[in-house]
Design a protein around this motif. Structure first.
Motif, PDB file in Angstrom:
ATOM      1  N   LEU A  52     -34.924 -29.805 -38.971  1.00  0.00           N
ATOM      2  CA  LEU A  52     -33.771 -30.521 -39.530  1.00  0.00           C
ATOM      3  C   LEU A  52     -32.707 -29.539 -40.010  1.00  0.00           C
ATOM      4  O   LEU A  52     -31.500 -29.769 -39.827  1.00  0.00           O
ATOM      5  CB  LEU A  52     -34.220 -31.419 -40.687  1.00  0.00           C
ATOM      6  CG  LEU A  52     -35.076 -32.636 -40.310  1.00  0.00           C
ATOM      7  CD1 LEU A  52     -35.614 -33.298 -41.565  1.00  0.00           C
ATOM      8  CD2 LEU A  52     -34.274 -33.634 -39.485  1.00  0.00           C
ATOM      9  N   ALA A 107     -42.173 -41.128 -37.229  1.00  0.00           N
ATOM     10  CA  ALA A 107     -41.427 -42.348 -36.915  1.00  0.00           C
ATOM     11  C   ALA A 107     -42.197 -43.614 -37.249  1.00  0.00           C
ATOM     12  O   ALA A 107     -41.602 -44.658 -37.485  1.00  0.00           O
ATOM     13  CB  ALA A 107     -41.044 -42.361 -35.434  1.00  0.00           C
ATOM     14  N   TRP A 155     -29.084 -35.063 -32.917  1.00  0.00           N
ATOM     15  CA  TRP A 155     -30.172 -34.662 -33.816  1.00  0.00           C
ATOM     16  C   TRP A 155     -31.519 -35.153 -33.274  1.00  0.00           C
ATOM     17  O   TRP A 155     -32.503 -34.402 -33.256  1.00  0.00           O
ATOM     18  CB  TRP A 155     -29.954 -35.231 -35.217  1.00  0.00           C
ATOM     19  CG  TRP A 155     -28.957 -34.510 -36.065  1.00  0.00           C
ATOM     20  CD1 TRP A 155     -27.649 -34.258 -35.775  1.00  0.00           C
ATOM     21  CD2 TRP A 155     -29.189 -33.962 -37.375  1.00  0.00           C
ATOM     22  NE1 TRP A 155     -27.045 -33.593 -36.811  1.00  0.00           N
ATOM     23  CE2 TRP A 155     -27.965 -33.402 -37.814  1.00  0.00           C
ATOM     24  CE3 TRP A 155     -30.283 -33.901 -38.217  1.00  0.00           C
ATOM     25  CZ2 TRP A 155     -27.816 -32.783 -39.043  1.00  0.00           C
ATOM     26  CZ3 TRP A 155     -30.156 -33.289 -39.458  1.00  0.00           C
ATOM     27  CH2 TRP A 155     -28.940 -32.733 -39.862  1.00  0.00           C
ATOM     28  N   ALA A 156     -31.566 -36.409 -32.849  1.00  0.00           N
ATOM     29  CA  ALA A 156     -32.822 -36.988 -32.379  1.00  0.00           C
ATOM     30  C   ALA A 156     -33.342 -36.245 -31.148  1.00  0.00           C
ATOM     31  O   ALA A 156     -34.544 -35.983 -31.019  1.00  0.00           O
ATOM     32  CB  ALA A 156     -32.625 -38.470 -32.069  1.00  0.00           C
ATOM     33  N   ARG A 214     -28.699 -43.422 -38.830  1.00  0.00           N
ATOM     34  CA  ARG A 214     -29.527 -42.468 -39.584  1.00  0.00           C
ATOM     35  C   ARG A 214     -30.825 -42.155 -38.863  1.00  0.00           C
ATOM     36  O   ARG A 214     -31.296 -42.936 -38.020  1.00  0.00           O
ATOM     37  CB  ARG A 214     -29.848 -43.000 -40.978  1.00  0.00           C
ATOM     38  CG  ARG A 214     -30.961 -44.038 -41.147  1.00  0.00           C
ATOM     39  CD  ARG A 214     -30.561 -45.465 -40.893  1.00  0.00           C
ATOM     40  NE  ARG A 214     -29.383 -45.868 -41.629  1.00  0.00           N
ATOM     41  CZ  ARG A 214     -29.442 -46.417 -42.866  1.00  0.00           C
ATOM     42  NH1 ARG A 214     -30.608 -46.623 -43.436  1.00  0.00           N
ATOM     43  NH2 ARG A 214     -28.332 -46.811 -43.467  1.00  0.00           N
ATOM     44  N   LEU A 215     -31.387 -40.994 -39.219  1.00  0.00           N
ATOM     45  CA  LEU A 215     -32.767 -40.707 -38.864  1.00  0.00           C
ATOM     46  C   LEU A 215     -33.647 -41.387 -39.905  1.00  0.00           C
ATOM     47  O   LEU A 215     -33.467 -41.184 -41.107  1.00  0.00           O
ATOM     48  CB  LEU A 215     -33.034 -39.208 -38.873  1.00  0.00           C
ATOM     49  CG  LEU A 215     -32.358 -38.374 -37.789  1.00  0.00           C
ATOM     50  CD1 LEU A 215     -32.584 -36.886 -38.057  1.00  0.00           C
ATOM     51  CD2 LEU A 215     -32.880 -38.742 -36.405  1.00  0.00           C
ATOM     52  N   ARG A 216     -34.563 -42.200 -39.427  1.00  0.00           N
ATOM     53  CA  ARG A 216     -35.511 -42.859 -40.335  1.00  0.00           C
ATOM     54  C   ARG A 216     -36.814 -42.064 -40.286  1.00  0.00           C
ATOM     55  O   ARG A 216     -37.639 -42.236 -39.402  1.00  0.00           O
ATOM     56  CB  ARG A 216     -35.742 -44.310 -39.925  1.00  0.00           C
ATOM     57  CG  ARG A 216     -36.708 -45.073 -40.845  1.00  0.00           C
ATOM     58  CD  ARG A 216     -36.917 -46.479 -40.304  1.00  0.00           C
ATOM     59  NE  ARG A 216     -37.807 -47.266 -41.133  1.00  0.00           N
ATOM     60  CZ  ARG A 216     -39.136 -47.333 -40.997  1.00  0.00           C
ATOM     61  NH1 ARG A 216     -39.727 -46.601 -40.043  1.00  0.00           N
ATOM     62  NH2 ARG A 216     -39.869 -48.093 -41.778  1.00  0.00           N
ATOM     63  N   ILE A 217     -36.980 -41.183 -41.250  1.00  0.00           N
ATOM     64  CA  ILE A 217     -38.159 -40.324 -41.329  1.00  0.00           C
ATOM     65  C   ILE A 217     -39.218 -41.034 -42.168  1.00  0.00           C
ATOM     66  O   ILE A 217     -38.925 -41.531 -43.258  1.00  0.00           O
ATOM     67  CB  ILE A 217     -37.795 -38.972 -41.966  1.00  0.00           C
ATOM     68  CG1 ILE A 217     -36.809 -38.221 -41.070  1.00  0.00           C
ATOM     69  CG2 ILE A 217     -39.040 -38.134 -42.243  1.00  0.00           C
ATOM     70  CD1 ILE A 217     -36.136 -37.054 -41.752  1.00  0.00           C
ATOM     71  N   VAL A 239     -39.022 -38.858 -34.470  1.00  0.00           N
ATOM     72  CA  VAL A 239     -38.375 -39.464 -35.633  1.00  0.00           C
ATOM     73  C   VAL A 239     -37.568 -40.659 -35.164  1.00  0.00           C
ATOM     74  O   VAL A 239     -36.958 -40.625 -34.085  1.00  0.00           O
ATOM     75  CB  VAL A 239     -37.454 -38.447 -36.351  1.00  0.00           C
ATOM     76  CG1 VAL A 239     -36.648 -39.126 -37.451  1.00  0.00           C
ATOM     77  CG2 VAL A 239     -38.276 -37.314 -36.946  1.00  0.00           C
ATOM     78  N   ALA A 297     -34.569 -42.967 -34.571  1.00  0.00           N
ATOM     79  CA  ALA A 297     -33.103 -42.859 -34.528  1.00  0.00           C
ATOM     80  C   ALA A 297     -32.544 -44.269 -34.632  1.00  0.00           C
ATOM     81  O   ALA A 297     -32.617 -45.044 -33.675  1.00  0.00           O
ATOM     82  CB  ALA A 297     -32.645 -42.182 -33.240  1.00  0.00           C
ATOM     83  N   LEU A 318     -26.039 -38.744 -34.390  1.00  0.00           N
ATOM     84  CA  LEU A 318     -27.446 -39.094 -34.561  1.00  0.00           C
ATOM     85  C   LEU A 318     -28.260 -38.745 -33.321  1.00  0.00           C
ATOM     86  O   LEU A 318     -29.333 -38.140 -33.416  1.00  0.00           O
ATOM     87  CB  LEU A 318     -27.563 -40.594 -34.849  1.00  0.00           C
ATOM     88  CG  LEU A 318     -28.971 -41.181 -34.752  1.00  0.00           C
ATOM     89  CD1 LEU A 318     -29.835 -40.707 -35.906  1.00  0.00           C
ATOM     90  CD2 LEU A 318     -28.918 -42.703 -34.716  1.00  0.00           C
TER      91      LEU A 318
END
Length: 381
Positions: free
Chosen positions: A373, A38, A327-328, A352-355, A338, A340, A324
């Motif tokens: 993922l 993150a 997933w987070a 989105r997930l900002r990886i 990660v 969120a 989202l």
């Protein structure tokens, strides 16, 4: 109605509105046990023992804090050395230190622009750039993301004498890169200055890690270059680089520079060490580049909804906020941190997930992320 009650109602309504929209942001204390995908420590220098030791030694030698603003008596020899090193690194005549990237952007735009200035922003520019424009009172226009034709149309309609084009170098939520060559060309055609905020390019891209701009584009092509030190360099603060005329002007008129305590000298010492590592040890960038290629190849093979980015910022576009957050939460339970990202940071429907990838990650770390993922893709509808 008592004033105190009116204020409480105002704040309470704002709280309830954001909660109802499921956009409430909560801080989590970062757990060392979590795999960090993150943060923005792209080269892993925040934990490099040489950088840590330089900061400790800087505190012992110069003190824990600067004690005053640069223009009073807080400008120390270590600050001067760092500014000179940053100017050389970026191919500029001078550089000026700021306490944060946010303050650098506010200071530049407030000091340069006024109601007779037209500022042209990429639609996905960082919030600090938009806030700086608002503070200046300038007329702002936002062109479609990375759309040079739209920018050209807007500039052709402007009758303002002073025009300023402003763009991120690497866009912080999408990870794509601005077309510096095209921006420089259209700016010169319309007698405008170009300002690039290269916060996420510094240390990662370009010659010796000097970013999207660096010495490749000179001060005539990109007159205003902003960089941060708390991302790939792993420390804190920011700088503006340009010719002597620009830096002298900012020193006199940028309120976020004039009226704040100088950067702690220990941070300046750590940054000098980090800058030396970035320039002398390209293997960190090379390792990061391999991680990016590997992650993208595997993510696409797994049919993950990957965005178009060749930088350490790799967005997974999930759309809905509820999707989202599922997933987070699944990633968090698997020991993976990660970002969120939801509205209002991004438009509605673009959560989105900002990886973010780092040279400090191992191949095993990335495999663990990919496996989790993939499980999210299969298990969360």
């Amino acid at each position: 109605m008592p004033v105190s009650k009116a204020w409480r109602e105002r704040l309470g309504n704002a709280h309830d509105t954001r909660q109802h929209a499921r956009q409430w942001r909560a801080r989590r204390i970062r757990q060392p046990a979590l795999l960090d995908f993150a943060g923005n420590d792209y080269l892993g220098l925040a934990k490099d023992p040489r950088v840590q030791n330089a900061q400790a030694e800087g505190a012992r030698r110069f003190g824990a804090g600067a004690g005053a603003s640069h223009l009073v008596n807080g400008h120390l020899a270590i600050h001067e050395a760092l500014e000179e090193a940053l100017a050389t690194w970026t191919g500029r005549e001078r550089a000026l230190l700021f306490s944060t990237g946010y303050m650098a952007n506010l200071g530049v735009l407030q000091a340069l622009a006024d109601t007779d200035t037209a500022i042209f922003h990429d639609r996905l520019n960082h919030a600090s750039l938009l806030d700086g424009s608002a503070l200046s009172g300038a007329r702002s226009r936002r062109y479609h993301h990375n759309d040079i034709d739209d920018l050209t149309r807007l500039m052709a309609r402007s009758a303002c004498t002073h025009k300023l084009v402003v763009s991120d170098g690497v866009f912080s939520m999408d990870g794509d890169v601005a077309d510096i060559a095209a921006l420089a060309q259209v700016s010169q055609q319309h007698d405008a200055w170009l300002m690039i905020d290269d916060a996420h390019g510094m240390g990662v891209m370009g010659v010796n890690g000097s970013g999207c701009v660096g010495p490749r584009w000179n001060s005539q092509q990109v007159p205003i270059l902003v960089g941060t030190l708390g991302k790939a360099l792993g420390t804190g603060g920011a700088f503006v680089a340009g010719d002597a005329l620009l830096i002298d002007h900012l020193t006199q008129f940028a309120r976020s520079y004039v009226y704040t305590t100088a950067q702690p000298p220990s941070v300046a010492a750590a940054t000098l060490q980090a800058l030396t590592i970035v320039q002398r040890e390209p293997e960190h960038r090379e390792r990061l580049a391999r991680h990016i290629s590997y992650f993208r190849e595997e993510a696409l093979r797994l049919n993950l909804p990957l965005g178009e980015s060749r930088t350490p910022i790799q967005p997974l576009l999930l759309g809905s906020e509820s999707h989202l957050m599922l997933w987070a939460e699944r990633l968090h339970h698997a020991g993976i941190d990660v970002g969120a990202i939801r509205p209002p940071t991004v438009p509605k429907g673009e959560s989105r997930l900002r990886i973010t990838l780092s040279a400090r990650h191992s191949r095993g770390d990335i495999d663990q992320l990919l496996e989790t993922l993939d499980a999210c893709r299969r298990e969360i509808s």
